[in-house]
Scaffold this motif. Sequence first.
Motif, PDB file in Angstrom:
ATOM      1  N   GLU A  92     -12.917 -18.584 -44.694  1.00 13.45           N
ATOM      2  CA  GLU A  92     -12.672 -19.097 -45.761  1.00 13.45           C
ATOM      3  C   GLU A  92     -13.211 -18.776 -47.080  1.00 13.45           C
ATOM      4  O   GLU A  92     -12.590 -19.145 -48.371  1.00 13.45           O
ATOM      5  N   GLY A  93     -14.512 -17.973 -46.979  1.00 15.20           N
ATOM      6  CA  GLY A  93     -14.956 -17.703 -48.395  1.00 15.20           C
ATOM      7  C   GLY A  93     -15.865 -18.597 -48.771  1.00 15.20           C
ATOM      8  O   GLY A  93     -16.653 -18.424 -49.814  1.00 15.20           O
TER       9      GLY A  93
ATOM     10  N   VAL B 170     -18.859 -21.389 -49.650  1.00 13.17           N
ATOM     11  CA  VAL B 170     -20.314 -21.717 -49.662  1.00 13.17           C
ATOM     12  C   VAL B 170     -20.648 -22.345 -48.459  1.00 13.17           C
ATOM     13  O   VAL B 170     -20.411 -23.609 -48.266  1.00 13.17           O
TER      14      VAL B 170
ATOM     15  N   ARG C 202     -26.902 -21.203 -61.180  1.00 11.48           N
ATOM     16  CA  ARG C 202     -25.911 -20.684 -60.282  1.00 11.48           C
ATOM     17  C   ARG C 202     -25.531 -21.536 -58.905  1.00 11.48           C
ATOM     18  O   ARG C 202     -24.658 -21.644 -58.404  1.00 11.48           O
TER      19      ARG C 202
ATOM     20  N   LEU D 211     -15.030 -10.786 -52.722  1.00 11.03           N
ATOM     21  CA  LEU D 211     -15.578 -12.113 -52.225  1.00 11.03           C
ATOM     22  C   LEU D 211     -16.459 -12.560 -53.360  1.00 11.03           C
ATOM     23  O   LEU D 211     -17.284 -12.100 -53.991  1.00 11.03           O
ATOM     24  N   GLN D 212     -16.019 -13.762 -54.058  1.00  5.32           N
ATOM     25  CA  GLN D 212     -16.627 -14.358 -55.183  1.00  5.32           C
ATOM     26  C   GLN D 212     -17.509 -15.665 -54.930  1.00  5.32           C
ATOM     27  O   GLN D 212     -18.084 -15.664 -53.776  1.00  5.32           O
ATOM     28  N   LEU D 213     -17.833 -16.562 -56.047  1.00  2.00           N
ATOM     29  CA  LEU D 213     -19.004 -17.414 -55.667  1.00  2.00           C
ATOM     30  C   LEU D 213     -18.320 -18.322 -54.715  1.00  2.00           C
ATOM     31  O   LEU D 213     -18.982 -19.020 -53.805  1.00  2.00           O
ATOM     32  N   HIS D 214     -17.202 -19.020 -54.708  1.00  6.69           N
ATOM     33  CA  HIS D 214     -16.718 -19.979 -54.045  1.00  6.69           C
ATOM     34  C   HIS D 214     -15.553 -19.762 -52.942  1.00  6.69           C
ATOM     35  O   HIS D 214     -15.235 -20.470 -51.985  1.00  6.69           O
ATOM     36  N   ALA D 215     -15.087 -18.494 -53.018  1.00  7.01           N
ATOM     37  CA  ALA D 215     -14.199 -18.006 -52.191  1.00  7.01           C
ATOM     38  C   ALA D 215     -13.784 -16.537 -52.253  1.00  7.01           C
ATOM     39  O   ALA D 215     -14.357 -15.912 -53.226  1.00  7.01           O
ATOM     40  N   TYR D 216     -12.811 -16.017 -51.381  1.00  7.62           N
ATOM     41  CA  TYR D 216     -12.343 -14.738 -51.697  1.00  7.62           C
ATOM     42  C   TYR D 216     -11.558 -14.714 -53.069  1.00  7.62           C
ATOM     43  O   TYR D 216     -11.115 -15.843 -53.554  1.00  7.62           O
TER      44      TYR D 216
ATOM     45  N   TYR E 125     -16.226 -18.454 -61.139  1.00  7.44           N
ATOM     46  CA  TYR E 125     -15.677 -17.655 -60.129  1.00  7.44           C
ATOM     47  C   TYR E 125     -16.632 -16.602 -59.746  1.00  7.44           C
ATOM     48  O   TYR E 125     -16.620 -16.113 -58.488  1.00  7.44           O
TER      49      TYR E 125
ATOM     50  N   ALA F  61     -19.353 -13.779 -58.816  1.00  9.73           N
ATOM     51  CA  ALA F  61     -20.239 -13.594 -58.090  1.00  9.73           C
ATOM     52  C   ALA F  61     -21.628 -12.828 -59.056  1.00  9.73           C
ATOM     53  O   ALA F  61     -22.642 -12.800 -58.810  1.00  9.73           O
TER      54      ALA F  61
END
Lengths: 102, 558
Positions: free
Chosen positions: A17-18, A20, A80, B47-52, B417, B419
């Motif tokens: 899902e990507g 965290v 962050r 792939l970013q902070l919360h999701a792809y 969003y 990273a």
Amino acid sequence: MSRKFTPKVVTANDLVEGDVVYLTEAGAWTRRHAAAELIEDEARAADRLALAEAQTGTVVGAYLADARPGPHGPEPVHFREAFRSRGPSNYFHGKQAEAANV
Amino acid sequence: MYKYSDFDEAFVRSRVAQFRAQVARRLDGSLTEDEFKPLRLMNGLYLQLHAYMLRVAIPYGTLSSRQMDRLADIADRWDRGYGHFTTRQNIQYNWPKLPDVPDMLEALADVQMHAIQTSGNTIRNVTADHFAGAAADEIADPRPVAELIRQWSTDHPEFQFLPRKFKIAITGSPNDRAVTRAHDIGLRMVERDGVPGFEVVVGGGLGRTPMIGQVIRDFLPREDLLPYLEAIVSVYNLLGRRDNKYKARIKITVHEHGIEAIREKVEARFAELRGGFDGVDQTWLAEIENAFAAPAFRDADPAPYLDARNADPVFRAWSDTNVAAHRHPGYGIVSISLKAHGATPGDASSAQMRVMADLARRYGHDELRVSHEQNIILPHVALADIPAVHAELRQAGLATANIGLVSDIIACPGMDYCALATARSIPVAQQIAERFAELKTEHEIGPLKIKISGCINACGHHHVGHIGILGLDRAGVENYQITLGGDGTEAAAIGERAGPGFAYDQIVPAIERLIGAYLEHRESPEETFLETYRRLGMAPFKAALYPEDAKKETARAA
Ligand code: HEM
Ligand code: SF4
């Protein structure tokens, strides 16, 4: 120079899902920062990180992030990590919107 | 519009099939992340902070209504019902799940779209003037050339592992709306003695070392374009630094070797390569040009447009800012603002995408454009139809009358969003827009470009904003630096830093003071912010930004 160790959590993104995720004391992955294991010891931090990094079929990009104890469990220190634990600020998306998290 | 040939179609389909197999192997554990990452990046998946995040190319910013509808369907089916249009004429989906991405790519391939070379050290999506083929001030439509470059550069075997990413922008108009001088290669169509050609600019770029490109060839005949581009990229491929990522862009190569040395090498390489291009590229170009033939414009009486302007002040204000001159009499270019006050710059909901697609279908010869300023354009609308278009845009919350004004802000995704971000940019844009909506001064202020990046990579073009804002992390707190006097047009300039940065809750008041100083100092309402800055320099703006320092100065002088 040895500086005092700042407490950490192990965090990563879920492979599928990507989203965290954080490593718990039991060695499982949780989506809640407060449910993570707060690691107070440098050697344990290295061990836990190695454990996380070995799980390449489950998570991506594991690293240690600063954290501090809070009333409900570990809290993020850096902004962050606070954003990562909540979701974006322009929409009510991500963790903040997920029922399991309230 | 350009239609894929059988070759293009087969190529894109085979890439989707390959990626589907790669994702399956990643999910079943046969590929590690280290092995998979370059593969996903080749297909625009970050792939970013919360999701792809999936980045989809919109070549030279051009879309048909069917493609726009498909973007909406993808947003609904696999994402969260919206998409983010970017300064690189791409659309980004912020929430895809890894197993769904091959299906998303398949859905794109159905409408001749893809995410190839939207990442990695390759020649990226070629960007172009968003008014191409429509603008009154244009020499020729640059898009056929952009398409030719895309075909030449896609999967080019020599250029899949360049020292760093490589961005090409092209404009067919003397008024540069494509920021060509801030690209690795910028192409400006020119004419000399009736012969069409290009001015070729090289070594522009933003990021941590911003540079304005330099002219390497002031006139390149049109038919020499591909061998000359190939010469530049191959010289860079050998000379560009691979030892240090931060010095790897061609701007640094040009800077370190000097433009003369680069020009010499490029000309030598060009002389070698030129013979190898036997004119087949010109045959392709002629075919591509047919695909870009102008639509059949009709001759409609513009009276309804003029009547609406006289009768309806809301329509008048909107058409003042959002309608631009078209090359065909009786037509206009409609810019649809994706910058409603308080909304996320560049975001459109799937419902809004469908409204825009539908308007293009019914009134706009089936064409839409994405601008690098993160708005959507209907390039060909008969003036007579514009009142009806406006009425429908209003219902969809898409009739914000602010193109080119304070609230028409470019903002990168920033720390909401991205990273790599060091601070947020979206909420800063939202708050500035809301503040000036509240003050109701943006029409009085006039043309002003604010651009915001959430880190030094400068995806939000802050260096070329009249007011640039750069979000940084200063000892664990968001801090925003202001630059002034940047310009992304043919008179390109890098903005100058105004002084120490501002905290998150201080940046909006700082911008307000800055604009207050402009209103106070401008010679007349016709003098724009940028002109006033160029006339007066930094001093009055600095005084407004840092009133405490200014007070001290006065005390000392007294
Ligand atoms: C996950 C999101 C993104 C990542 C990881 C990313 C990464 C980067 C990096 C590393 C650079 C600096 C390159 C260099 O100086 O060598 C850069 C530059 C740039 N990016 Fe992004 N970016 C992202 C999103 C965006 C978006 C959303 C846009 C469009 C709004 C964009 C447009 C640009 C532009 C215009 C530049 C500066 C021009 C130049 O290449 O010199 N990027 N990006
Ligand atoms: S400027 Fe920085 S924060 Fe903004 S999108 Fe680019 S890399 Fe991310």
